[in-house]
Motif scaffolding. Structure first.
Motif, mmCIF file in Angstrom:
data_model
loop_
_atom_site.group_PDB
_atom_site.id
_atom_site.type_symbol
_atom_site.label_atom_id
_atom_site.label_comp_id
_atom_site.label_asym_id
_atom_site.label_seq_id
_atom_site.Cartn_x
_atom_site.Cartn_y
_atom_site.Cartn_z
ATOM 1 N N MET A 254 105.675 132.759 22.124
ATOM 2 C CA MET A 254 106.604 132.040 21.252
ATOM 3 C C MET A 254 105.939 130.845 20.569
ATOM 4 O O MET A 254 106.226 130.545 19.405
ATOM 5 N N THR A 255 105.049 130.169 21.267
ATOM 6 C CA THR A 255 104.350 129.030 20.658
ATOM 7 C C THR A 255 103.507 129.479 19.475
ATOM 8 O O THR A 255 103.540 128.871 18.389
ATOM 9 N N ALA A 256 102.758 130.570 19.676
ATOM 10 C CA ALA A 256 101.925 131.095 18.589
ATOM 11 C C ALA A 256 102.788 131.649 17.457
ATOM 12 O O ALA A 256 102.458 131.481 16.271
ATOM 13 N N TRP A 257 103.884 132.283 17.804
ATOM 14 C CA TRP A 257 104.751 132.876 16.797
ATOM 15 C C TRP A 257 105.390 131.801 15.919
ATOM 16 O O TRP A 257 105.441 131.940 14.695
ATOM 17 N N ILE A 258 105.869 130.728 16.510
ATOM 18 C CA ILE A 258 106.479 129.643 15.730
ATOM 19 C C ILE A 258 105.464 129.039 14.771
ATOM 20 O O ILE A 258 105.760 128.781 13.599
ATOM 21 N N ALA A 259 104.254 128.841 15.254
ATOM 22 C CA ALA A 259 103.213 128.259 14.410
ATOM 23 C C ALA A 259 102.921 129.125 13.192
ATOM 24 O O ALA A 259 102.677 128.619 12.092
#
Length: 499
Positions: free
Chosen positions: A456-461
């Motif tokens: 989720m962290t990578a996806w939001i970025a």
């Protein structure tokens, strides 16, 4: 589509009146003694519990699908309730979707408790012992089902396993997740032992022992997920082997099979097919209305209008994420069936995509958008197979890498894709994503996988082009306790961290 009488009874039963979530007030003794006078009354009470499943599909689409990396649901048509869900806003304790998840599940629990209580007090009225046992097993399955939904979304919740008064409810605190699971496992174990394997056509849609086993396996797997140092659904247990045993029992039963056509699983004319282990059943054209609404939840109204249909209620578009679109290979036949890639309305091109998995434009209700006649599959055979593969990759005894590869390749070949070897957990998770998009499983899969923070962290970025989303925190794995519950008796509950 369910037997007509079943639904009429389910929604008109005496016990179908709404009750407050904390106000777990039992039916008055006078009403109870009047109502429970013959075996059919207990059947009506059982049907009333099932009626609380009606909004379950919408909830999974709003709280699991929309929360996940499958959708970038930032609205361009005014503030929508789903935006706070998608964007990890901290102030969603008053969100209608969050409140509905708590109240409807506890309403179902209330109804299950009343039936179980009356079976104990007045069960002698049922001379058919097998029917009495079945009704108890159904009530326990449904109570466990509702509690599992609560645990996955809220973590700690109050344990209410019998009818209580309003004043009694106001003194029951939230219990640790492990204690809630104790009740869930007890109920599901009883259900898996005592529910029938199948039903006659008139009772199609009731929970079978294999529905209970499917739920039981998923509970074992969810408990085995990481804790993330929060009081959420994962306990960090190693129960993958227990789950695998139950999954193998479903497979070995021979009651279900893998359909060769992906689209046929969801066909309006092929309901209750060989893939379906448990589903939420709907029927249309009845009074009161007992159809579904979930087919249009993720679909923009302008698409229906562009096809000459009436608006349904999906409002503006909840776009499929670019990341998900790119995950599909060109040859993957699931994509075109599941996702609508753009359309034109009033001469204006909409280039974004959305999920249309449950929509058949020839079946759009002509008079009532609340009356779609398609069932929502909760547990299907492909899921059982892929959960088995996950257990094996997690170290469950009794399976091999060859078993994992065979399962995944069966799914891939049906989708028009080539076989692969040495499937990893990450590859399995990605294959599940493409297979089950729009079915409400993605958020739960991410939580169980242990990869949610990284993904989720990578996806939001990468995805948050409008800069609307909050940075992901592990506290967002569960939702806040609804504000209405906190306000009912200040101090009884403590709000989940991060909200």
């Amino acid at each position: 589509m369910k037997n007509t009488a079943f639904y009429i009874v389910a929604l008109l039963a005496v016990l179908a009146s709404c009750t407050g979530d904390l106000n777990q007030v039992p039916i008055s003794s006078a009403t109870t003694s009047t109502f429970y006078s013959q075996p059919n009354d207990f059947l009506q009470a059982s049907n009333a519990i099932y009626s609380d499943l009606r909004g379950y599909p919408d909830r999974q689409l709003n709280l699991s699908e929309t929360r996940s990396d499958n959708l970038y649901a930032v609205s361009d048509g005014g503030v929508r309730d789903w935006e706070g869900i998608n964007s990890f806003q901290k102030s969603i304790a008053g969100n209608v979707y969050v409140s509905e998840a708590w109240s409807t599940n506890f309403n179902g629990i209330y109804r299950a408790n009343v039936l179980l209580d009356q079976l104990q007090k007045n069960g002698k009225l049922i001379t058919d012992v097998s029917l009495k046992t079945r009704l108890e097993a159904e009530a326990k399955f449904l109570r466990a089902f509702f509690y599992f939904d609560l645990v996955r979304f809220f973590g700690k919740v109050p344990i209410i396993d019998h009818p209580v008064t309003a004043n009694e409810a106001l003194s029951i605190p939230r219990s640790p997740v492990k204690d809630v699971y104790t009740l869930i496992l007890s109920d599901l174990t009883f259900a898996a032992t005592n529910l029938p394997e199948t039903y006659a056509a008139a009772d199609k849609g009731r929970a079978t022992r294999y529905a209970a086993k499917a739920a039981l396996a998923l509970v074992y797997m969810t408990r085995s997920g990481p804790t993330y140092d929060i009081e959420g659904p994962g306990l960090g247990l190693n129960e993958w082997s227990q789950a695998l045993t139950v999954l193998n029992e479903i497979i070995a039963s021979g009651k279900y099979s893998f359909l060769t056509s992906f689209t046929n699983i969801f066909s309006f004319t092929n309901e209750n097919n060989a893939e379906v282990i448990f589903d939420v059943q709907y029927a249309n054209g009845l009074t009161p209305v007992v159809g579904g609404t979930f087919p249009w939840v993720l679909v923009p109204d302008t698409w229906f209008q562009s096809n000459g249909k009436a608006t349904q209620g999906g409002l503006t578009i909840r776009p499929v994420s670019v990341d998900l679109l790119n995950a599909y290979a060109t040859a993957d036949t699931r994509k075109a069936f599941t996702i609508q890639s753009g359309y034109t309305y009033n001469g204006v091109a909409e280039t974004r995509s959305f999920v249309k998995k449950y929509v058949d434009l020839t079946k759009v209700p002509t008079n009532n958008r609340l009356d779609w006649p398609i069932n929502f599959i909760v547990y299907r055979y492909t899921d059982i197979l892929m959960l088995k593969a996950e257990c094996i990759l997690r170290g469950a005894t009794g399976g091999t890498q060859a078993d994992v590869d065979a399962i995944v390749n069966q799914v891939r070949v049906r989708a028009g894709l080539p076989a692969i070897t040495n499937v990893t957990l990450s590859q399995l998770l990605q294959e599940r994503r493409k297979e089950f998009v729009g079915e409400g499983s993605r958020w739960h899969d991410l939580v169980r996988s242990g990869q949610i923070e990284t993904i989720m962290t990578a996806w939001i970025a990468a995805e948050d082009t409008q800069k609307q989303m909050q940075p992901f925190q592990k506290n967002y794995i569960i939702y806040p306790v609804p504000q209405a519950e906190l306000d009912t008796k200040p101090g009884l509950y403590t709000q989940n961290a991060g909200y």
